[in-house]
Design a protein around this motif. Structure first.
Motif, PDB file in Angstrom:
ATOM      1  N   UNK A 197       0.830  -1.202   0.000  1.00  0.00           N
ATOM      2  CA  UNK A 197       0.000   0.000   0.000  1.00  0.00           C
ATOM      3  C   UNK A 197       0.866   1.254   0.000  1.00  0.00           C
ATOM      4  N   UNK A 198       0.571   2.153  -0.909  1.00  0.00           N
ATOM      5  CA  UNK A 198       1.297   3.422  -1.029  1.00  0.00           C
ATOM      6  C   UNK A 198       0.280   4.555  -1.058  1.00  0.00           C
ATOM      7  N   UNK A 199       0.728   5.752  -0.684  1.00  0.00           N
ATOM      8  CA  UNK A 199      -0.191   6.897  -0.658  1.00  0.00           C
ATOM      9  C   UNK A 199       0.574   8.197  -0.851  1.00  0.00           C
ATOM     10  N   UNK A 200      -0.073   9.142  -1.506  1.00  0.00           N
ATOM     11  CA  UNK A 200       0.474  10.490  -1.684  1.00  0.00           C
ATOM     12  C   UNK A 200      -0.688  11.410  -2.025  1.00  0.00           C
ATOM     13  N   UNK A 201      -0.381  12.645  -2.426  1.00  0.00           N
ATOM     14  CA  UNK A 201      -1.434  13.578  -2.828  1.00  0.00           C
ATOM     15  C   UNK A 201      -2.138  13.102  -4.100  1.00  0.00           C
ATOM     16  N   UNK A 202      -1.491  12.207  -4.833  1.00  0.00           N
ATOM     17  CA  UNK A 202      -2.104  11.656  -6.050  1.00  0.00           C
ATOM     18  C   UNK A 202      -3.269  10.738  -5.694  1.00  0.00           C
ATOM     19  N   UNK A 203      -3.078   9.920  -4.664  1.00  0.00           N
ATOM     20  CA  UNK A 203      -4.114   8.982  -4.259  1.00  0.00           C
ATOM     21  C   UNK A 203      -3.558   7.875  -3.394  1.00  0.00           C
ATOM     22  N   UNK A 204      -4.384   6.873  -3.106  1.00  0.00           N
ATOM     23  CA  UNK A 204      -3.999   5.714  -2.305  1.00  0.00           C
ATOM     24  C   UNK A 204      -4.066   4.483  -3.203  1.00  0.00           C
ATOM     25  N   UNK A 234       6.841  10.414  -3.994  1.00  0.00           N
ATOM     26  CA  UNK A 234       6.378  11.542  -3.177  1.00  0.00           C
ATOM     27  C   UNK A 234       6.317  11.219  -1.691  1.00  0.00           C
ATOM     28  N   UNK A 235       6.191   9.936  -1.360  1.00  0.00           N
ATOM     29  CA  UNK A 235       6.068   9.529   0.045  1.00  0.00           C
ATOM     30  C   UNK A 235       6.681   8.138   0.204  1.00  0.00           C
ATOM     31  N   UNK A 236       7.836   8.063   0.847  1.00  0.00           N
ATOM     32  CA  UNK A 236       8.579   6.797   0.947  1.00  0.00           C
ATOM     33  C   UNK A 236       7.954   5.812   1.932  1.00  0.00           C
ATOM     34  N   UNK A 237       6.987   6.271   2.747  1.00  0.00           N
ATOM     35  CA  UNK A 237       6.359   5.383   3.729  1.00  0.00           C
ATOM     36  C   UNK A 237       5.336   4.475   3.047  1.00  0.00           C
ATOM     37  N   UNK A 238       5.474   3.173   3.277  1.00  0.00           N
ATOM     38  CA  UNK A 238       4.541   2.205   2.690  1.00  0.00           C
ATOM     39  C   UNK A 238       4.027   1.271   3.774  1.00  0.00           C
ATOM     40  N   UNK A 239       2.969   0.541   3.441  1.00  0.00           N
ATOM     41  CA  UNK A 239       2.436  -0.493   4.331  1.00  0.00           C
ATOM     42  C   UNK A 239       2.413  -1.804   3.566  1.00  0.00           C
ATOM     43  N   UNK A 240       2.907  -2.869   4.207  1.00  0.00           N
ATOM     44  CA  UNK A 240       2.915  -4.195   3.589  1.00  0.00           C
ATOM     45  C   UNK A 240       2.093  -5.141   4.466  1.00  0.00           C
ATOM     46  N   UNK A 241       1.106  -5.777   3.864  1.00  0.00           N
ATOM     47  CA  UNK A 241       0.226  -6.670   4.606  1.00  0.00           C
ATOM     48  C   UNK A 241       0.284  -8.071   4.020  1.00  0.00           C
ATOM     49  N   UNK A 242       0.473  -9.065   4.906  1.00  0.00           N
ATOM     50  CA  UNK A 242       0.435 -10.464   4.491  1.00  0.00           C
ATOM     51  C   UNK A 242      -0.768 -11.132   5.134  1.00  0.00           C
ATOM     52  N   UNK A 243      -1.315 -12.114   4.443  1.00  0.00           N
ATOM     53  CA  UNK A 243      -2.505 -12.792   4.946  1.00  0.00           C
ATOM     54  C   UNK A 243      -2.222 -14.304   5.058  1.00  0.00           C
ATOM     55  N   UNK A 244      -2.670 -14.883   6.156  1.00  0.00           N
ATOM     56  CA  UNK A 244      -2.638 -16.337   6.259  1.00  0.00           C
ATOM     57  C   UNK A 244      -3.832 -16.886   5.488  1.00  0.00           C
ATOM     58  N   UNK A 245      -3.797 -18.169   5.182  1.00  0.00           N
ATOM     59  CA  UNK A 245      -4.905 -18.777   4.467  1.00  0.00           C
ATOM     60  C   UNK A 245      -6.167 -18.724   5.295  1.00  0.00           C
ATOM     61  N   UNK A 246      -7.291 -18.415   4.654  1.00  0.00           N
ATOM     62  CA  UNK A 246      -8.567 -18.324   5.365  1.00  0.00           C
ATOM     63  C   UNK A 246      -9.143 -19.728   5.553  1.00  0.00           C
ATOM     64  N   UNK A 247      -9.444 -20.088   6.778  1.00  0.00           N
ATOM     65  CA  UNK A 247     -10.067 -21.395   7.049  1.00  0.00           C
ATOM     66  C   UNK A 247     -11.271 -21.180   7.964  1.00  0.00           C
TER      67      UNK A 247
END
Length: 239
Positions: free
Chosen positions: A190-197, A226-239
């Motif tokens: 996930x990235x974000x700046x004034x351009x968008x998310x 424009x913004x070096x801060x990012x978010x990385x999300x991992x998901x386990x398998x849904x059971x």
């Protein structure tokens, strides 16, 4: 998990609205008026007292409640918040919490409030009218609330109350995180700046405490420029 109870008094509902916003940040949290406090309310881990300022003081009913329950709250961790039109004297407004709670008071702050002239009862209207007349100012609707300040304070309170939980050692957490990263290969970047998310599902390789991606480019790179801060999300398998 630290459970939070917000205890408030609200005459014109503006304070109640702000309390509801705070509860979403501090969750799991419950909101009650001080007259609703019962035995079940003594099972919470963290308490937040919230009052508007009337006639240079916190609400009388909340004040009486605090005095009555002072021995209980002295053994808890408590944050105290007030809502008033002026920021200049909040130390004085909240002094009663310091005097009664001592070291149990872990945070206090003041926020803006709102005057809706049409909703004032007769006593409050006449009192404010005299005050504003004395100050040579017109009595009119006014709103000094600041959701950014409220949100930042909510996050600060959340950090304080989360510190009450038992913590794992850093090396143990790092081992678990790295093991999880190695067992998976897809995340949402996930990235974000004034351009968008932008949220991008993308494969990765984990090596030497870094994530490596192969990508054809796009909006995420403009955001990162424009913004070096990012978010990385991992998901386990849904059971």
């Amino acid at each position: 998990m630290v459970k939070t109870l917000l205890i408030y008094k609200s005459k014109y509902k503006a304070t109640k609205e702000s309390v509801k916003k705070l509860a979403k940040i501090l969750g799991p949290a419950r909101c009650i008026e001080c007259n609703e406090f019962d035995k079940d309310c003594e099972k919470y881990d963290f308490y937040v007292m919230v009052s508007p300022i009337y006639y240079e003081e916190i609400d009388k009913e909340l004040k009486d409640f605090l005095v009555k329950k002072k021995d209980f709250f002295k053994n808890k961790k408590v944050a105290a918040l007030s809502f008033s039109m002026s920021d200049g004297f909040y130390d004085r407004y909240l002094k009663i919490y310091k005097d009664i709670l001592g070291d149990s008071l872990v945070y206090y702050n003041n926020f803006g409030s709102v005057i809706n002239v049409e909703k004032l009862d007769k006593t409050d209207y006449e009192s404010l009218e005299k005050f504003y007349e004395k100050m040579s100012m017109p009595l009119k609707d006014k709103d000094t609330r600041d959701d950014l300040k409220l949100a930042l304070s909510g996050l600060e309170i959340k950090r304080i109350k989360d510190d009450l939980e038992l913590k794992c050692k850093r090396k143990d957490i790092l081992y678990e995180v790295e093991d999880y990263l190695r067992r998976h290969n897809t995340c949402t970047l996930c990235t974000a700046s004034s351009i968008g998310v932008r949220g991008t599902p993308i494969e990765y390789n984990y090596f030497n405490k870094s994530l490596y991606f192969i990508s054809e480019g796009g909006e995420k790179f403009a955001n990162i420029l424009l913004n070096k801060n990012v978010s990385v999300t991992l998901y386990d398998n849904y059971v």
